[in-house]
Write a protein that holds these residues in place. Structure first.
Motif, PDB file in Angstrom:
ATOM      1  N   LEU A 198       0.828  -1.198   0.000  1.00  0.00           N
ATOM      2  CA  LEU A 198       0.000   0.000   0.000  1.00  0.00           C
ATOM      3  C   LEU A 198       0.869   1.257   0.000  1.00  0.00           C
ATOM      4  O   LEU A 198       0.599   2.209  -0.733  1.00  0.00           O
ATOM      5  CB  LEU A 198      -0.939  -0.003   1.203  1.00  0.00           C
ATOM      6  CG  LEU A 198      -1.929   1.142   1.297  1.00  0.00           C
ATOM      7  CD1 LEU A 198      -2.867   1.140   0.089  1.00  0.00           C
ATOM      8  CD2 LEU A 198      -2.731   1.040   2.576  1.00  0.00           C
ATOM      9  N   ARG A 199       1.919   1.253   0.798  1.00  0.00           N
ATOM     10  CA  ARG A 199       2.827   2.398   0.857  1.00  0.00           C
ATOM     11  C   ARG A 199       3.466   2.641  -0.508  1.00  0.00           C
ATOM     12  O   ARG A 199       3.562   3.778  -0.960  1.00  0.00           O
ATOM     13  CB  ARG A 199       3.904   2.168   1.910  1.00  0.00           C
ATOM     14  CG  ARG A 199       4.837   3.363   2.054  1.00  0.00           C
ATOM     15  CD  ARG A 199       5.881   3.155   3.118  1.00  0.00           C
ATOM     16  NE  ARG A 199       5.217   3.006   4.411  1.00  0.00           N
ATOM     17  CZ  ARG A 199       5.685   2.259   5.408  1.00  0.00           C
ATOM     18  NH1 ARG A 199       6.820   1.609   5.266  1.00  0.00           N
ATOM     19  NH2 ARG A 199       5.040   2.168   6.542  1.00  0.00           N
ATOM     20  N   LYS A 200       3.887   1.575  -1.177  1.00  0.00           N
ATOM     21  CA  LYS A 200       4.508   1.717  -2.496  1.00  0.00           C
ATOM     22  C   LYS A 200       3.509   2.260  -3.513  1.00  0.00           C
ATOM     23  O   LYS A 200       3.841   3.134  -4.317  1.00  0.00           O
ATOM     24  CB  LYS A 200       5.072   0.378  -2.965  1.00  0.00           C
ATOM     25  CG  LYS A 200       5.818   0.481  -4.263  1.00  0.00           C
ATOM     26  CD  LYS A 200       6.498  -0.798  -4.631  1.00  0.00           C
ATOM     27  CE  LYS A 200       7.221  -0.601  -5.948  1.00  0.00           C
ATOM     28  NZ  LYS A 200       8.084  -1.671  -6.290  1.00  0.00           N
ATOM     29  N   LYS A 201       2.271   1.768  -3.461  1.00  0.00           N
ATOM     30  CA  LYS A 201       1.246   2.269  -4.381  1.00  0.00           C
ATOM     31  C   LYS A 201       0.963   3.744  -4.126  1.00  0.00           C
ATOM     32  O   LYS A 201       0.787   4.516  -5.062  1.00  0.00           O
ATOM     33  CB  LYS A 201      -0.041   1.451  -4.245  1.00  0.00           C
ATOM     34  CG  LYS A 201       0.043   0.101  -4.896  1.00  0.00           C
ATOM     35  CD  LYS A 201      -1.279  -0.623  -4.811  1.00  0.00           C
ATOM     36  CE  LYS A 201      -1.172  -1.974  -5.480  1.00  0.00           C
ATOM     37  NZ  LYS A 201      -2.438  -2.711  -5.452  1.00  0.00           N
ATOM     38  N   GLU A 202       0.903   4.132  -2.857  1.00  0.00           N
ATOM     39  CA  GLU A 202       0.677   5.542  -2.521  1.00  0.00           C
ATOM     40  C   GLU A 202       1.817   6.412  -3.039  1.00  0.00           C
ATOM     41  O   GLU A 202       1.590   7.515  -3.532  1.00  0.00           O
ATOM     42  CB  GLU A 202       0.510   5.717  -1.013  1.00  0.00           C
ATOM     43  CG  GLU A 202      -0.798   5.184  -0.487  1.00  0.00           C
ATOM     44  CD  GLU A 202      -0.882   5.191   1.033  1.00  0.00           C
ATOM     45  OE1 GLU A 202       0.153   5.408   1.704  1.00  0.00           O
ATOM     46  OE2 GLU A 202      -1.994   4.967   1.547  1.00  0.00           O
ATOM     47  N   GLN A 203       3.048   5.915  -2.953  1.00  0.00           N
ATOM     48  CA  GLN A 203       4.192   6.663  -3.471  1.00  0.00           C
ATOM     49  C   GLN A 203       4.115   6.805  -4.983  1.00  0.00           C
ATOM     50  O   GLN A 203       4.416   7.864  -5.533  1.00  0.00           O
ATOM     51  CB  GLN A 203       5.500   5.984  -3.069  1.00  0.00           C
ATOM     52  CG  GLN A 203       5.840   6.126  -1.616  1.00  0.00           C
ATOM     53  CD  GLN A 203       7.065   5.304  -1.222  1.00  0.00           C
ATOM     54  OE1 GLN A 203       7.519   4.446  -1.970  1.00  0.00           O
ATOM     55  NE2 GLN A 203       7.577   5.569  -0.022  1.00  0.00           N
ATOM     56  N   ILE A 227       1.388   6.785  -6.781  1.00  0.00           N
ATOM     57  CA  ILE A 227       0.299   7.703  -7.096  1.00  0.00           C
ATOM     58  C   ILE A 227       0.742   9.153  -6.867  1.00  0.00           C
ATOM     59  O   ILE A 227       0.494  10.021  -7.694  1.00  0.00           O
ATOM     60  CB  ILE A 227      -0.958   7.365  -6.264  1.00  0.00           C
ATOM     61  CG1 ILE A 227      -1.555   6.058  -6.751  1.00  0.00           C
ATOM     62  CG2 ILE A 227      -1.989   8.494  -6.338  1.00  0.00           C
ATOM     63  CD1 ILE A 227      -2.650   5.502  -5.875  1.00  0.00           C
ATOM     64  N   SER A 228       1.429   9.408  -5.749  1.00  0.00           N
ATOM     65  CA  SER A 228       1.874  10.777  -5.468  1.00  0.00           C
ATOM     66  C   SER A 228       2.919  11.225  -6.490  1.00  0.00           C
ATOM     67  O   SER A 228       2.937  12.386  -6.886  1.00  0.00           O
ATOM     68  CB  SER A 228       2.412  10.901  -4.049  1.00  0.00           C
ATOM     69  OG  SER A 228       3.602  10.175  -3.900  1.00  0.00           O
ATOM     70  N   THR A 229       3.782  10.335  -6.924  1.00  0.00           N
ATOM     71  CA  THR A 229       4.775  10.662  -7.948  1.00  0.00           C
ATOM     72  C   THR A 229       4.077  10.985  -9.268  1.00  0.00           C
ATOM     73  O   THR A 229       4.440  11.927  -9.958  1.00  0.00           O
ATOM     74  CB  THR A 229       5.773   9.500  -8.150  1.00  0.00           C
ATOM     75  OG1 THR A 229       6.380   9.208  -6.907  1.00  0.00           O
ATOM     76  CG2 THR A 229       6.839   9.861  -9.169  1.00  0.00           C
TER      77      THR A 229
END
Length: 170
Positions: free
Chosen positions: A157-162, A164-166
C-alpha cells in the motif's frame, strides 16, 4: 455458506492449525528424509510410466507424455525440487508462514503423485489442503502470517501511494 464459515469463523483457526501442523509434519518428515538420505526420482518416474499400460492404467497418457518429455529427461532438477519442496511446504505449514502458498504447493505435489499412480495418503492431504486454501488468511491467524501478511500489505500500500503521489506531481 461453507466458504464464509471457513473464512470468518473465530474458532476455525484453531482447528485449521491442528490440520496445518499435521499436514506440515507429514511434508517436513518426507522432505527431510529425502534430503538426508539422498533421493533419486528416476525409479518412481519410470515406474509411473510403466503403470500407464494395461486394461485399467493408473497413469493417464497425457501425464506419461509429461513424464517422458520433461520429467525424466530433467530428473536431476526433480531430485532437488521434490525433497526441498516437501521440506519447505512442511516448514511453511508448521510455522504458518505464507500458509496458503505452502498449501497450494503441497496440493500441487499431491496431485502430481496421484497423477503418477501413487495414492497413499495423498487424497487425504489434498482434502485438508483445500480447506486451508479456502479458509485463506483465517487458516494462518495462529502462525507467523498473523504479523507478516499485514506487514506485506502495508508495504504494498505504501509503495502504491508513493507511485500515485509521484504520478500526480508530474
Amino acid at each position: 455458506m461453507f466458504v464464509k464459515f471457513l473464512r470468518e469463523n473465530v474458532y476455525i483457526p484453531y482447528l485449521l492449525t491442528v490440520f496445518r501442523l499435521y499436514i506440515g509434519w507429514q511434508w517436513l518428515q518426507a522432505g527431510w528424509g529425502k534430503i538426508t538420505n539422498g533421493f533419486n526420482a528416476s525409479g518412481f518416474l519410470t515406474g509411473a510410466v510403466k503403470n500407464a499400460a494395461g486394461e485399467h492404467p493408473a497413469v493417464q497418457p497425457w501425464w506419461v507424455k509429461f513424464l517422458n518429455g520433461f520429467a525424466i529427461p530433467n530428473v536431476e532438477v526433480f531430485n532437488v525440487l521434490i525433497p526441498w519442496g516437501e521440506f519447505l511446504v512442511g516448514l511453511g505449514l508448521i510455522l504458518g508462514i505464507f500458509t496458503t502458498f505452502a498449501a497450494l504447493m503441497g496440493a500441487v505435489m499431491n496431485f502430481a503423485y496421484m497423477f503418477s499412480g501413487s495414492t497413499s495418503m495423498n487424497p487425504q492431504m489434498v482434502l485438508i489442503e483445500i480447506f486451508i486454501l479456502i479458509a485463506g488468511f483465517n487458516a494462518a491467524k495462529i502462525g507467523l502470517d498473523y504479523w507478516i501478511i499485514p506487514f506485506i500489505r502495508k508495504q504494498i500500500l505504501r509503495k502504491k501511494e508513493q507511485e500515485i503521489s509521484t504520478y500526480t506531481e508530474k
